[in-house]
Design an enzyme around this catalytic site. Structure first.
Site, PDB file in Angstrom:
ATOM      1  N   ASP A 104     -11.276  13.971  30.446  1.00  0.00           N
ATOM      2  CA  ASP A 104     -11.545  15.293  29.758  1.00  0.00           C
ATOM      3  C   ASP A 104     -10.566  16.306  30.260  1.00  0.00           C
ATOM      4  OD1 ASP A 104     -12.917  17.801  29.007  1.00  0.00           O
ATOM      5  OD2 ASP A 104     -14.583  16.492  28.475  1.00  0.00           O
ATOM      6  N   ILE A 105     -10.040  17.155  29.300  1.00  0.00           N
ATOM      7  CA  ILE A 105      -8.987  17.978  29.626  1.00  0.00           C
ATOM      8  C   ILE A 105      -9.855  19.263  30.210  1.00  0.00           C
ATOM      9  CG2 ILE A 105      -7.416  17.300  28.017  1.00  0.00           C
ATOM     10  CD1 ILE A 105      -8.051  19.660  26.228  1.00  0.00           C
ATOM     11  N   ASN A 158     -23.819  14.219  23.686  1.00  0.00           N
ATOM     12  CA  ASN A 158     -24.255  15.378  22.894  1.00  0.00           C
ATOM     13  C   ASN A 158     -24.323  15.008  21.543  1.00  0.00           C
ATOM     14  OD1 ASN A 158     -24.339  17.141  25.318  1.00  0.00           O
ATOM     15  ND2 ASN A 158     -22.336  17.371  24.985  1.00  0.00           N
ATOM     16  N   GLU A 211     -19.450  19.294  20.348  1.00  0.00           N
ATOM     17  CA  GLU A 211     -18.414  19.942  19.903  1.00  0.00           C
ATOM     18  C   GLU A 211     -17.364  19.332  18.937  1.00  0.00           C
ATOM     19  OE1 GLU A 211     -16.550  21.733  23.237  1.00  0.00           O
ATOM     20  OE2 GLU A 211     -18.399  22.562  24.094  1.00  0.00           O
ATOM     21  N   VAL A 212     -17.230  17.990  19.222  1.00  0.00           N
ATOM     22  CA  VAL A 212     -16.442  17.160  18.440  1.00  0.00           C
ATOM     23  C   VAL A 212     -17.331  16.025  17.537  1.00  0.00           C
ATOM     24  CG1 VAL A 212     -14.427  15.435  18.496  1.00  0.00           C
ATOM     25  CG2 VAL A 212     -14.580  17.371  20.288  1.00  0.00           C
ATOM     26  N   HIS A 220     -19.062  10.219  21.303  1.00  0.00           N
ATOM     27  CA  HIS A 220     -18.316  10.151  22.744  1.00  0.00           C
ATOM     28  C   HIS A 220     -19.475  10.293  23.634  1.00  0.00           C
ATOM     29  CE1 HIS A 220     -18.321  14.450  21.528  1.00  0.00           C
ATOM     30  NE2 HIS A 220     -18.110  14.786  22.831  1.00  0.00           N
ATOM     31  N   HIS A 241     -19.774  11.381  27.753  1.00  0.00           N
ATOM     32  CA  HIS A 241     -18.999  11.793  28.799  1.00  0.00           C
ATOM     33  C   HIS A 241     -19.705  11.007  30.010  1.00  0.00           C
ATOM     34  CE1 HIS A 241     -18.006  15.684  27.112  1.00  0.00           C
ATOM     35  NE2 HIS A 241     -18.816  15.370  26.306  1.00  0.00           N
TER      36      HIS A 241
END
Length: 131
Positions: free
Chosen positions: A43-44, A102, A110-111, A115, A117
């Protein structure tokens, strides 16, 4: 790649999202591992010493979309990749890790690409405050 626009049971996949662009090679990433159906990368905006994202290569908006519509081979590959990733990153064992998915507005997604995490390397604290 397995990315394609799809609509099912109210899920509309946006092929311009950042993870779709990463899967198409348009945006670089720091890959941890890749399989035929799954990509894992750092993750950036890391929130812990170890913070990676696990994404399916298919066009799924959320966990419920993935669980409802992904073929068995994709689901198995995704979860086995999570296990291998945790072992590679030294997260398996007594100290453990946190896995977060999420979904939607209330879940602060958010995306709009499913995904997971995986965070570890320190105590994570409480997940949510009691009601």
């Amino acid at each position: 790649l397995l990315i394609e626009k799809g609509v099912a049971m109210g899920w509309t996949y946006d092929p311009t999202n950042i993870f779709a662009r990463i899967l198409r090679g348009e945006i670089p990433n720091r890959t941890v591992m890749e399989t035929p159906h799954t990509l894992v990368f750092h993750d950036i905006r890391a929130q812990a010493p170890v913070h990676v994202l696990v994404i399916p290569k298919g066009a799924y908006v959320s966990l419920d979309h993935f669980a409802a519509e992904a073929p068995e081979a994709e689901i198995v590959d995704f979860h086995r990749t999570v296990a291998k990733t945790c072992a590679i990153l030294g997260l398996s064992g007594a100290d453990g890790f946190r896995a977060i998915c999420n979904t939607g507005e209330h879940g602060h997604q958010e995306v709009p690409h499913y995904h997971l995490h995986i965070l570890g390397g320190r105590p994570m604290g409480r997940m949510v405050e009691p009601v």
